[in-house]
Design a protein around this motif. Structure first.
Motif, PDB file in Angstrom:
ATOM      1  N   TYR A 109       6.766   1.727  -8.826  1.00 36.80           N
ATOM      2  CA  TYR A 109       7.659   2.633  -8.063  1.00 36.80           C
ATOM      3  C   TYR A 109       8.827   2.314  -7.600  1.00 36.80           C
ATOM      4  CZ  TYR A 109       8.394   6.686  -4.935  1.00 36.80           C
ATOM      5  OH  TYR A 109       9.111   7.741  -4.303  1.00 36.80           O
ATOM      6  N   THR A 154       0.903  -1.157  -0.218  1.00 38.50           N
ATOM      7  CA  THR A 154      -0.094   0.092  -0.120  1.00 38.50           C
ATOM      8  C   THR A 154       0.830   1.203  -0.095  1.00 38.50           C
ATOM      9  OG1 THR A 154      -0.190  -0.448   2.423  1.00 38.50           O
ATOM     10  CG2 THR A 154      -2.028  -0.813   1.256  1.00 38.50           C
ATOM     11  N   TYR A 155       1.987   1.104   0.574  1.00 36.54           N
ATOM     12  CA  TYR A 155       3.058   2.409   0.508  1.00 36.54           C
ATOM     13  C   TYR A 155       3.672   2.572  -0.857  1.00 36.54           C
ATOM     14  CZ  TYR A 155       6.518   5.873   2.015  1.00 36.54           C
ATOM     15  OH  TYR A 155       7.172   7.074   1.772  1.00 36.54           O
ATOM     16  N   ALA A 156       4.197   1.617  -1.346  1.00 35.24           N
ATOM     17  CA  ALA A 156       5.014   1.802  -2.607  1.00 35.24           C
ATOM     18  C   ALA A 156       4.726   0.680  -3.550  1.00 35.24           C
ATOM     19  CB  ALA A 156       6.349   1.814  -2.095  1.00 35.24           C
ATOM     20  N   SER A 157       4.298   0.879  -4.620  1.00 31.91           N
ATOM     21  CA  SER A 157       3.807  -0.081  -5.656  1.00 31.91           C
ATOM     22  C   SER A 157       5.156  -0.794  -6.181  1.00 31.91           C
ATOM     23  CB  SER A 157       3.099   0.406  -6.883  1.00 31.91           C
ATOM     24  OG  SER A 157       3.828   1.522  -7.681  1.00 31.91           O
TER      25      SER A 157
END
Lengths: 785, 288
Positions: free
Chosen positions: B266, B260-263
């Motif tokens: 990304y 949820t924080y960094a795909s």
């Protein structure tokens, strides 16, 4: 003699707290105590088919396992009420243990009691609940759509209330004639309060006396006693004693009346032995009321000169699965009423729809409604500045309420009693060297590399809750006055009993300063007692930045009453008339004859000996006041964030943070600075890091501190603070509130700065938290990367 | 946050630890405890037996011999960050260790526990891989050594067998004109690496790149070695543009992790940006 009021004496509570000597609820142990652990729903929405407690009950060391059916059978009400009523509000029942339907992950379904907390947790894992999962909705706007799962039979379309404030017709008329209309859609991110001490209760029911004593993590023990008696346990109020020992922070989460503490009390009443329940961090994050979670559409109309003509706001506010104690208050009277900001806005209309979803109940978190309002208006001011080609400073100046317009009646109910917004803005601009910053920004834009952003937030807060009759007319099921007793002992030392209930704010220090200052004695000779319903006359508690303004004022009034009684006695002893006796620096003397004086100590002793009192004067030297404020207090100020955005990764680095706040007179500058620091950190964290995220099944994805980012020192900068002082005109201390200013002001300052940095990409708005990926994607989607 | 019931044994020597491991099936070793205890408190791990190896002094400390550093598995992150030998001969390890979590974790957490737990967000796995470290393992049948490149098998999974003890990590001392850099994008909550780039650059006499190493934490389930990039850099004069081009053209990560924080995409982008920056810093350090 330097006044103790206004001096940065060290916090007297710290030596015990920082050496580990402080006694928190979980530190307390009673003989024969059982440990409670609560079985919670892993589903966000499900019918309970059956609960089988037999395996858990059979486990060695387990005393009992209870379900909601057991509470029903006991005849105890076993529900928690809501403490703020809005017109036509739907109030579904909230049983402390669900027996038919669970409505959020963490909803309590059973309680286990065991000889130690490890065994209790083992037994929790053995309680077998057969669930029939139901469809789930978590978004506060989508929950009202057709076909959405329905949470409560009482609330059609999951709507708890549909509330409005302001003049709709007048506001609607402002838009067609406007030269400029700005619109923004905002998702104000959901927060978890994260008090460092999780909630806990130690309940001890003495069957022989019918007396319940409960030590608990409370910001307001009298409210908890009242609601335990009135709604949850059915015990008479005078047979309940609620004690808040040291409380490790609350941020609003420990105001409320939750099921868990009721369950602990009920269990103690069943078992006739003390019962302790302490939330784990996981439980705290699942069950402490969350904050914010608004879906908002906002529009501002302006004339060709950038003067605001109207503001229209529609918000879907998430109430979670049930209405928490003050849940309905937050998005309505703590939000809609703040929408005028520091600006003279001729027409405002606000519509708030409070909705039920399969999420943890939502209520106050530091700032509570006011950060959301400030964010809306401060974002719109920046959007308007850009649209009109004005500097963000200039558009704010053009719309500030003029200093000679106070008292100023807003279009959203509040009457601002005082204010002077220009000087705080000027000072902040000077501290940050605004002109140079803008020049530096221009220079950097030509160079590529890190982007510089500067963001302003010129905010107002309404706090110091508040005239009881006013809040009552708005739906409060509580008064908002405060009690304060000043008791002078025969030796002249003093004990203060206050209805404010500190949980980190420093009342032991600042309240002693108030009394020492007025009585002309050393602050070390003043002890402050709070947080015990059997010791303190009454109290509505500590929240809403009300302790100094309301609780402190009650104490000040009592100190003044003590002086007046002392003057009567002194006049008698000095054989003078009362009018001729003055009181200065702790001494009574006849005006012009200070050599012959009676100290407060002398008078205190005489008052207690009562050998020679004036006729009609009772012995003793103490006074109690019940202070009901005349109005809210209105802190204000300017915050400026300066930061860098890395366009390659979207990372944000704070460079500077300047805050000029006007909190009125300051009792202890160090404590005020500390409160502002904490508030700013909290607000920056909302802007950049914190978010409670639910997945489509209603599972809280950021339920652990591994995922939910609270701010740490290395993520912040050293804040640069200053103050202007516009004393509150209606309380005896001239103080306003300070605990929430930083949280209210800073999210908008940070987001405005990031959007400012991203100006060249044409980015108008980003929702919090501004994670690097979100910024990186916005840059890439702008087509200008 | 209360673990399930378990038995606790303390091993005073390595042999005792191995003996206890054989006696208790399902036992877990407890060193610094900063990975194991949190998951036990969440009851995600419920080992019936813990064998505390934290006091086995022979497993702690840094030794330099024959151009190599031998680091005992119980050496804490704080010791690594402060060790003169590590700072001199393997500065990237000190640099990475000093960025792990917070002082409390660094004072208790150990290099052995870090590698054995193999959390993809840990900081030391990619560093160990970039340095071509060798993992020393002792079991019932004696000692064995595994190259770092063969040690990390999958998410939270290594070549270490349940009855074995990770005893040491052996790393080559970096030579003259070799520079290194560990650059980390940390998760704001956990402090784990969302992307941690470990870069090593060895320059030849003519300033060209003699050898380079580039590995990442946080991007894939096991530490990722960007061989194609470093091969492209070998023999090149390391101008900024050369590094940028090598990364742009040769760094492709097919199976990134996302949350949820960094795909995933990304994280791959972060790997690109961070590897360019880390390689340039390593080069500058090699030159100075």
């Amino acid at each position: 003699m330097a006044r103790v009021f206004g001096s940065s004496i060290k916090r007297r509570e710290d030596p015990s707290l920082i050496t580990g000597a402080g006694q928190y609820t979980d530190d307390l142990k009673l003989p024969n105590m059982a440990y409670a652990a609560i079985v919670r729903s892993p589903h966000a929405h499900a019918r309970i088919r059956s609960i089988d407690t037999s395996k858990a009950t059979a486990l060695d060391g387990v005393t009992a396992v209870f379900t909601g059916e057991d509470i029903k059978k006991s005849g105890t009400p076993g529900v928690v009420p809501v403490g703020w009523l809005l017109p036509d509000m739907k109030i579904p029942p909230h049983p402390v243990l669900a027996s038919e339907t669970v409505r959020y992950v963490g909803d309590a379904v059973a309680v286990v009691l065991a000889e130690d907390r490890y065994r209790a947790q083992d037994a929790v894992d053995l309680v077998e609940v057969d669930y029939d999962p139901l469809a789930v909705v978590t978004n506060p706007a989508k929950t009202v759509e057709e076909g959405a799962p329905q949470l409560h039979a009482e609330a059609a379309n999951n709507i708890a209330f549909d509330w409005e404030l302001g003049d709709k017709t007048k506001t609607d008329e402002a838009f067609p004639k406007a030269a400029h209309v700005l619109k923004v859609n905002i998702r104000n991110n959901r927060l978890i309060p994260q008090a460092i001490e999780p909630r806990a209760a130690l309940a001890s029911y003495d069957d022989s006396k019918g007396q319940l004593t409960v030590w608990m993590t409370s910001q307001n023990p009298h409210i908890h006693r009242l609601l335990m008696s009135l709604a949850s346990l059915g015990l008479p109020e005078h047979k309940i004693r609620v004690i808040a020992p040291e409380v490790g922070g609350g941020f609003g989460s420990k105001i409320h009346h939750y099921p868990d503490e009721v369950i602990a009390c009920w269990c103690s009443m069943q078992l006739h032995r003390p019962v302790k329940w302490t939330a784990t961090r996981t439980e705290a994050n699942l069950t402490d009321t969350h904050g914010r979670d608004h879906v908002t559409e906002a529009e501002m109309a302006l004339d060709e000169n950038g003067r605001i003509l109207g503001l229209r706001v529609k918000t879907y506010a998430n109430m979670g699965a049930y209405l928490s104690t003050f849940g309905p208050l937050v998005p309505t009277y703590l939000h809609g009423t703040l929408l005028s900001g520091e600006y003279d806005i001729p027409a405002i209309y606000c519509n708030v729809i409070g909705t039920f979803t399969n999420t943890t109940p939502v209520d106050t978190v530091r700032g509570a409604g006011r950060p959301e309002a400030t964010f809306i208006i401060e974002r719109l001011m920046d959007l308007a500045a850009e649209e009109l080609g004005l500097d963000p400073v200039e558009i704010r100046r053009r719309n500030f309420i003029s200093p000679d317009a106070f008292p100023y009646q807003t279009q959203v109910a509040l009457q601002y009693d005082s204010g002077n917004y220009g000087p705080a803005l000027d000072r902040a601009l000077e501290m940050v060297n605004y002109k140079n910053l803008r020049a530096e920004q221009e220079r950097r834009r030509g160079e590529g590399g890190k982007l510089l952003g500067v963001g302003l937030s010129t905010y107002i807060e309404a706090c110091g809750l508040a005239p009881s009759a006013v809040v009552g007319s708005l739906g409060a099921q509580a008064g908002q006055w405060e009690s304060g007793e000043v008791r002078v002992h025969p030796t002249g030392t003093v004990t203060v009993y206050t209805g404010s209930s500190a949980h980190g704010q420093g009342h032991h220090t600042t309240f002693a300063q108030i009394v020492a200052d007025r009585l002309g004695i050393d602050a070390d000779n003043v002890e402050v007692i709070h947080g015990d319903t059997d010791q303190v006359p009454f109290g509505w508690g500590t929240y809403g930045s009300r302790s100094a303004a309301v609780g402190g004022s009650a104490i000040a009034v009592s100190a003044d009453k003590v002086i007046e009684k002392g003057r009567q006695i002194a006049a008698h002893l000095l054989e003078a008339s009362e009018e001729d006796v003055v009181f200065e620096e702790g001494k009574f003397f006849v005006r012009g004859a200070p050599d012959k004086s009676q100290t407060l100590n002398d008078i205190a002793l005489q008052a207690h000996l009562a050998h020679n009192l004036p006729p009609g004067v009772e012995p003793g030297l103490s006074a109690t006041s019940f202070y009901d404020p005349a109005n809210f207090t209105f802190p204000f100020g300017t915050h400026i964030a300066v930061l860098e955005v890395d366009p390659e990764t979207g990372e944000v680095k704070l460079l500077r943070y300047v805050a000029v706040d006007d909190v009125g007179n300051v009792i202890n500058p160090m404590i005020v600075d500390g409160q502002i620091h904490g508030g700013i950190a909290h607000g920056i964290a909302q802007a950049l890091w914190e978010e409670a995220i639910y997945d489509g099944n209603g599972q809280l994805l950021t339920g652990e501190l591994l995922d939910y980012a609270v701010p740490k020192p290395h993520m912040l900068v050293s804040f640069e603070l200053d103050r202007t002082v516009t004393p509150c005109p209606h309380n005896p201390l001239g103080v306003k509130g300070v605990g929430e200013t930083g949280t209210i002001a800073s999210p908008a300052a940070v987001v405005n700065a990031v959007v400012d940095a991203l100006k060249s990409y044409g980015i108008k708005h980003l929702d919090m938290p501004l994670t690097p990926e979100k910024i990186w994607r916005a840059i890439h989607q702008s087509g200008r990367s | 946050m209360y673990p399930a019931r378990f038995e606790y044994y303390r091993a005073n020597t390595l042999q005792e630890a191995i003996h206890l491991l054989q006696q208790h099936s399902g036992a877990k070793l407890l060193a610094g405890g900063h990975s194991l205890i949190p998951i036990m408190k969440l009851r995600l791990a419920q080992p019936p037996v813990l064998i505390d190896i934290g006091r086995i002094s022979e497993l702690s400390g840094v030794m330099k011999t024959d151009g190599r550093l031998r680091i005992g598995s119980l050496t804490t992150h704080a010791m690594l960050a402060a060790s003169e030998a590590v700072k001199k001969h393997c500065p990237i390890l000190a640099e990475a260790a000093g960025q792990i979590a917070d002082p409390a974790v660094r004072n208790k957490g150990t290099i052995g526990g870090n590698l054995a737990h193999a959390d993809p967000g840990s900081d030391l796995p990619a560093v160990t891989l970039a340095l071509d470290g060798v993992i020393h393992i002792t079991g019932r049948d004696g000692d064995r050594q595994v190259n770092a490149s063969d040690f990390f098998l999958d998410l939270l999974t290594t070549d270490l067998k349940p009855e074995e003890v990770l005893t040491a990590v052996e790393l080559p001392a970096l030579e003259e004109r070799t520079g290194s850099c560990y650059l980390k994008f940390e998760h704001p909550a956990s402090g784990y690496a969302v992307c941690g780039a470990a870069a090593i650059v060895a320059l030849g006499g003519d300033e060209s790149c003699e050898r380079a190493g580039l590995c990442f934490n946080g991007v894939t389930a096991t530490p990722y070695r960007a061989s194609a990039v470093t091969e492209a850099l070998a023999g090149q004069n390391l101008e900024d543009a050369t590094i940028d081009q090598a990364v742009t053209e040769h760094l492709s990560i097919d199976d990134p992790m996302g949350d949820t924080y960094a795909s995933g995409p990304y994280r791959v982008e972060l790997a690109k940006v961070y590897s360019k920056r880390a390689l340039k810093t390593a080069r500058d350090r090699a030159r100075s």
